[in-house]
Design a protein around this motif. Structure first.
Motif, PDB file in Angstrom:
ATOM      1  N   VAL A 154      39.260  35.643  39.839  1.00 26.86           N
ATOM      2  CA  VAL A 154      38.906  34.334  40.386  1.00 26.86           C
ATOM      3  C   VAL A 154      37.401  34.202  40.607  1.00 26.86           C
ATOM      4  O   VAL A 154      36.791  33.165  40.300  1.00 26.86           O
ATOM      5  CB  VAL A 154      39.705  34.097  41.700  1.00 26.86           C
ATOM      6  N   GLU A 155      36.777  35.247  41.148  1.00 25.46           N
ATOM      7  CA  GLU A 155      35.336  35.169  41.431  1.00 25.46           C
ATOM      8  C   GLU A 155      34.527  35.066  40.143  1.00 25.46           C
ATOM      9  O   GLU A 155      33.525  34.345  40.080  1.00 25.46           O
ATOM     10  CB  GLU A 155      34.880  36.388  42.257  1.00 25.46           C
ATOM     11  N   TYR A 156      34.953  35.794  39.104  1.00 28.79           N
ATOM     12  CA  TYR A 156      34.301  35.714  37.795  1.00 28.79           C
ATOM     13  C   TYR A 156      34.364  34.278  37.265  1.00 28.79           C
ATOM     14  O   TYR A 156      33.384  33.755  36.719  1.00 28.79           O
ATOM     15  CB  TYR A 156      34.994  36.687  36.835  1.00 28.79           C
ATOM     16  N   CYS A 157      35.533  33.636  37.417  1.00 25.01           N
ATOM     17  CA  CYS A 157      35.691  32.247  36.956  1.00 25.01           C
ATOM     18  C   CYS A 157      34.750  31.297  37.693  1.00 25.01           C
ATOM     19  O   CYS A 157      34.154  30.404  37.084  1.00 25.01           O
ATOM     20  CB  CYS A 157      37.133  31.776  37.151  1.00 25.01           C
ATOM     21  N   LYS A 158      34.627  31.512  38.999  1.00 21.01           N
ATOM     22  CA  LYS A 158      33.718  30.657  39.782  1.00 21.01           C
ATOM     23  C   LYS A 158      32.273  30.855  39.331  1.00 21.01           C
ATOM     24  O   LYS A 158      31.530  29.888  39.160  1.00 21.01           O
ATOM     25  CB  LYS A 158      33.861  30.963  41.279  1.00 21.01           C
ATOM     26  N   GLN A 159      31.885  32.129  39.118  1.00 22.55           N
ATOM     27  CA  GLN A 159      30.514  32.429  38.693  1.00 22.55           C
ATOM     28  C   GLN A 159      30.202  31.785  37.343  1.00 22.55           C
ATOM     29  O   GLN A 159      29.126  31.227  37.136  1.00 22.55           O
ATOM     30  CB  GLN A 159      30.308  33.946  38.569  1.00 22.55           C
ATOM     31  N   LYS A 160      31.155  31.867  36.414  1.00 21.46           N
ATOM     32  CA  LYS A 160      30.924  31.360  35.056  1.00 21.46           C
ATOM     33  C   LYS A 160      31.401  29.921  34.869  1.00 21.46           C
ATOM     34  O   LYS A 160      31.371  29.391  33.760  1.00 21.46           O
ATOM     35  CB  LYS A 160      31.591  32.285  34.029  1.00 21.46           C
ATOM     36  N   GLU A 161      31.847  29.288  35.964  1.00 14.52           N
ATOM     37  CA  GLU A 161      32.313  27.898  35.941  1.00 14.52           C
ATOM     38  C   GLU A 161      33.438  27.688  34.919  1.00 14.52           C
ATOM     39  O   GLU A 161      33.465  26.714  34.174  1.00 14.52           O
ATOM     40  CB  GLU A 161      31.142  26.934  35.697  1.00 14.52           C
ATOM     41  N   LEU A 162      34.375  28.642  34.913  1.00 15.40           N
ATOM     42  CA  LEU A 162      35.553  28.541  34.045  1.00 15.40           C
ATOM     43  C   LEU A 162      36.652  27.831  34.844  1.00 15.40           C
ATOM     44  O   LEU A 162      37.603  28.435  35.328  1.00 15.40           O
ATOM     45  CB  LEU A 162      35.999  29.931  33.592  1.00 15.40           C
ATOM     46  N   TRP A 163      36.489  26.512  34.974  1.00 14.32           N
ATOM     47  CA  TRP A 163      37.317  25.759  35.925  1.00 14.32           C
ATOM     48  C   TRP A 163      38.772  25.658  35.478  1.00 14.32           C
ATOM     49  O   TRP A 163      39.678  25.658  36.312  1.00 14.32           O
ATOM     50  CB  TRP A 163      36.713  24.375  36.162  1.00 14.32           C
ATOM     51  N   TYR A 164      38.996  25.564  34.181  1.00 17.31           N
ATOM     52  CA  TYR A 164      40.393  25.495  33.721  1.00 17.31           C
ATOM     53  C   TYR A 164      41.117  26.805  34.045  1.00 17.31           C
ATOM     54  O   TYR A 164      42.236  26.796  34.579  1.00 17.31           O
ATOM     55  CB  TYR A 164      40.460  25.202  32.213  1.00 17.31           C
ATOM     56  N   SER A 165      40.494  27.922  33.727  1.00 17.52           N
ATOM     57  CA  SER A 165      41.100  29.227  34.024  1.00 17.52           C
ATOM     58  C   SER A 165      41.358  29.368  35.520  1.00 17.52           C
ATOM     59  O   SER A 165      42.406  29.865  35.945  1.00 17.52           O
ATOM     60  CB  SER A 165      40.195  30.359  33.536  1.00 17.52           C
ATOM     61  N   LEU A 166      40.406  28.910  36.322  1.00 18.11           N
ATOM     62  CA  LEU A 166      40.573  28.976  37.774  1.00 18.11           C
ATOM     63  C   LEU A 166      41.757  28.117  38.212  1.00 18.11           C
ATOM     64  O   LEU A 166      42.580  28.537  39.031  1.00 18.11           O
ATOM     65  CB  LEU A 166      39.284  28.516  38.468  1.00 18.11           C
ATOM     66  N   SER A 167      41.869  26.919  37.635  1.00 17.15           N
ATOM     67  CA  SER A 167      42.961  26.012  38.033  1.00 17.15           C
ATOM     68  C   SER A 167      44.324  26.606  37.702  1.00 17.15           C
ATOM     69  O   SER A 167      45.261  26.522  38.502  1.00 17.15           O
ATOM     70  CB  SER A 167      42.794  24.643  37.362  1.00 17.15           C
ATOM     71  N   LYS A 168      44.464  27.215  36.536  1.00 14.50           N
ATOM     72  CA  LYS A 168      45.760  27.800  36.149  1.00 14.50           C
ATOM     73  C   LYS A 168      46.094  29.017  37.003  1.00 14.50           C
ATOM     74  O   LYS A 168      47.250  29.238  37.373  1.00 14.50           O
ATOM     75  CB  LYS A 168      45.757  28.181  34.666  1.00 14.50           C
ATOM     76  N   THR A 169      45.079  29.807  37.330  1.00 20.48           N
ATOM     77  CA  THR A 169      45.304  31.003  38.146  1.00 20.48           C
ATOM     78  C   THR A 169      45.725  30.629  39.556  1.00 20.48           C
ATOM     79  O   THR A 169      46.723  31.150  40.089  1.00 20.48           O
ATOM     80  CB  THR A 169      44.024  31.866  38.179  1.00 20.48           C
ATOM     81  N   LEU A 170      44.980  29.711  40.172  1.00 21.84           N
ATOM     82  CA  LEU A 170      45.296  29.312  41.551  1.00 21.84           C
ATOM     83  C   LEU A 170      46.644  28.595  41.625  1.00 21.84           C
ATOM     84  O   LEU A 170      47.397  28.781  42.590  1.00 21.84           O
ATOM     85  CB  LEU A 170      44.181  28.426  42.116  1.00 21.84           C
ATOM     86  N   ALA A 171      46.963  27.802  40.593  1.00 26.80           N
ATOM     87  CA  ALA A 171      48.247  27.099  40.586  1.00 26.80           C
ATOM     88  C   ALA A 171      49.408  28.080  40.464  1.00 26.80           C
ATOM     89  O   ALA A 171      50.426  27.938  41.154  1.00 26.80           O
ATOM     90  CB  ALA A 171      48.282  26.083  39.440  1.00 26.80           C
ATOM     91  N   GLU A 172      49.247  29.087  39.593  1.00 30.20           N
ATOM     92  CA  GLU A 172      50.334  30.059  39.449  1.00 30.20           C
ATOM     93  C   GLU A 172      50.488  30.895  40.722  1.00 30.20           C
ATOM     94  O   GLU A 172      51.613  31.151  41.176  1.00 30.20           O
ATOM     95  CB  GLU A 172      50.120  30.972  38.234  1.00 30.20           C
TER      96      GLU A 172
END
Length: 325
Positions: A154-172
């Motif tokens: 999750v932190e890597y996604c925030k750093q790299k602004e990978l918002w779609y990946s973050l959304s799918k991870t947090l939703a799951e």
């Protein structure tokens, strides 16, 4: 396969999309009655292709929902034995307001659907997650094949602004938390980029990626590619995990774990007339290839369509619908 469920009434959120349309089609073929949700009942681009499916005239009902409007979801899941939750925004290009465009609809929408399903006495919910909830995972052991127990950082996604990946991870993650707290029976399917013959008049993000590739784009999708899968196989996977009581947990749904470079090389080989770039074979640093990535689904009876066939089905569909010439 259990036949007892095939007269069930089931809800498919996001029923008008590329995956959703395939799932609705296969459910109707199996004699289910389907409540399919769309964003706008007055938009023929969302509804006409669904109403044209065989069996739709007697066993398909369309519902207009907003993922952030709980009451609209209640109406769609009312009377259903099962729910397939596919609806979630997919934006892999630049996002101006990630909270509003991706995170809220994905996470709050999932909670709303699960809450409505629990209240309606739904027997099982199948949540469509993604390999975007498995990768990027830079701290995963380099010598270990990525599988269902691997989670996106999750932190890597925030750093790299990978918002779609973050959304799918947090939703799951929210879905699993809800299941644990409420006792609702939840199973998850994690598809890779999904390609093949398109039923709706619009393309999903993965098919747009293929269009760009055929037009010469040399992006390598380093953080979001883990292998591809056919629309039909993703739809079949959803039905298999719904119908098999023994199915539990996450289900990685890719034909093989492979690099984007493998895919690009095969597209270039099959379609030399297009301006496909020459990319290195290894485009996903540290990603170990494997042939039996989807073994949990294979054990339930899924036979994955091979990459070559997926590519041919996809390109011929793009041609027939006029997206490429």
């Amino acid at each position: 396969m259990s036949n007892s469920k095939q007269n069930d009434v089931v809800c498919v959120t996001g029923g008008s999309g590329c995956i959703g349309s395939w799932l609705v089609r296969l459910l109707l073929d199996r004699r289910y009655t389907v409540h399919a949700t769309v964003k706008n009942l007055n938009d023929d681009k969302e509804t006409a292709h669904l109403r044209a499916l065989e069996g739709a005239d007697t066993r398909l009902r369309l519902f207009q929902i907003d993922l952030l409007d709980y009451d609209s979801i209640v109406a769609a899941v009312s009377g259903c034995a099962g729910v397939f939750h596919l609806a979630s925004p997919c934006i892999v290009d630049r996002v101006l307001d990630p909270q509003k465009e991706l995170l809220d609809p994905a996470v709050k929408g999932t909670i709303n659907v699960l809450t409505a399903a629990k209240a309606a006495g739904v027997r099982r919910v199948v949540v469509t997650s993604s390999v975007a909830a498995i990768i990027p995972s830079p701290n995963w052991p380099a010598d270990k094949v990525k599988a269902e127990e691997c989670w996106t950082d999750v932190e890597y996604c925030k750093q790299k602004e990978l918002w779609y990946s973050l959304s799918k991870t947090l939703a799951e993650q929210a879905a699993w938390d809800f299941s644990k707290e409420s006792g609702l029976d939840v199973v998850v399917v994690n598809p890779g980029p999904v390609l093949g013959p398109v039923i709706p008049p619009t393309l999903n993000a993965s098919m747009l990626l293929l269009v760009r590739l055929l037009q010469g784009s040399n992006e390598t999708y380093e953080d979001i590619w883990m292998g591809l899968v056919h629309f039909k196989d993703v739809a079949v996977a959803h039905i298999l995990v719904y119908e098999n009581p023994s199915a539990s947990g996450r289900h990685l749904c890719v034909e093989d774990i492979s690099h984007f470079g493998d895919f690009v090389g095969k597209v270039a080989e099959l379609y030399p007339e297009y301006n496909v770039p020459r990319l290195p074979r290894d485009t996903q640093p540290g990603l170990l290839r494997t042939k039996d990535a989807g073994k949990k689904l294979m054990e339930l009876g899924l036979q994955f369509i091979p990459m070559e066939e997926i590519i041919k089905d996809s390109v011929e569909s793009l041609k027939s619908k006029g997206f490429i010439s």
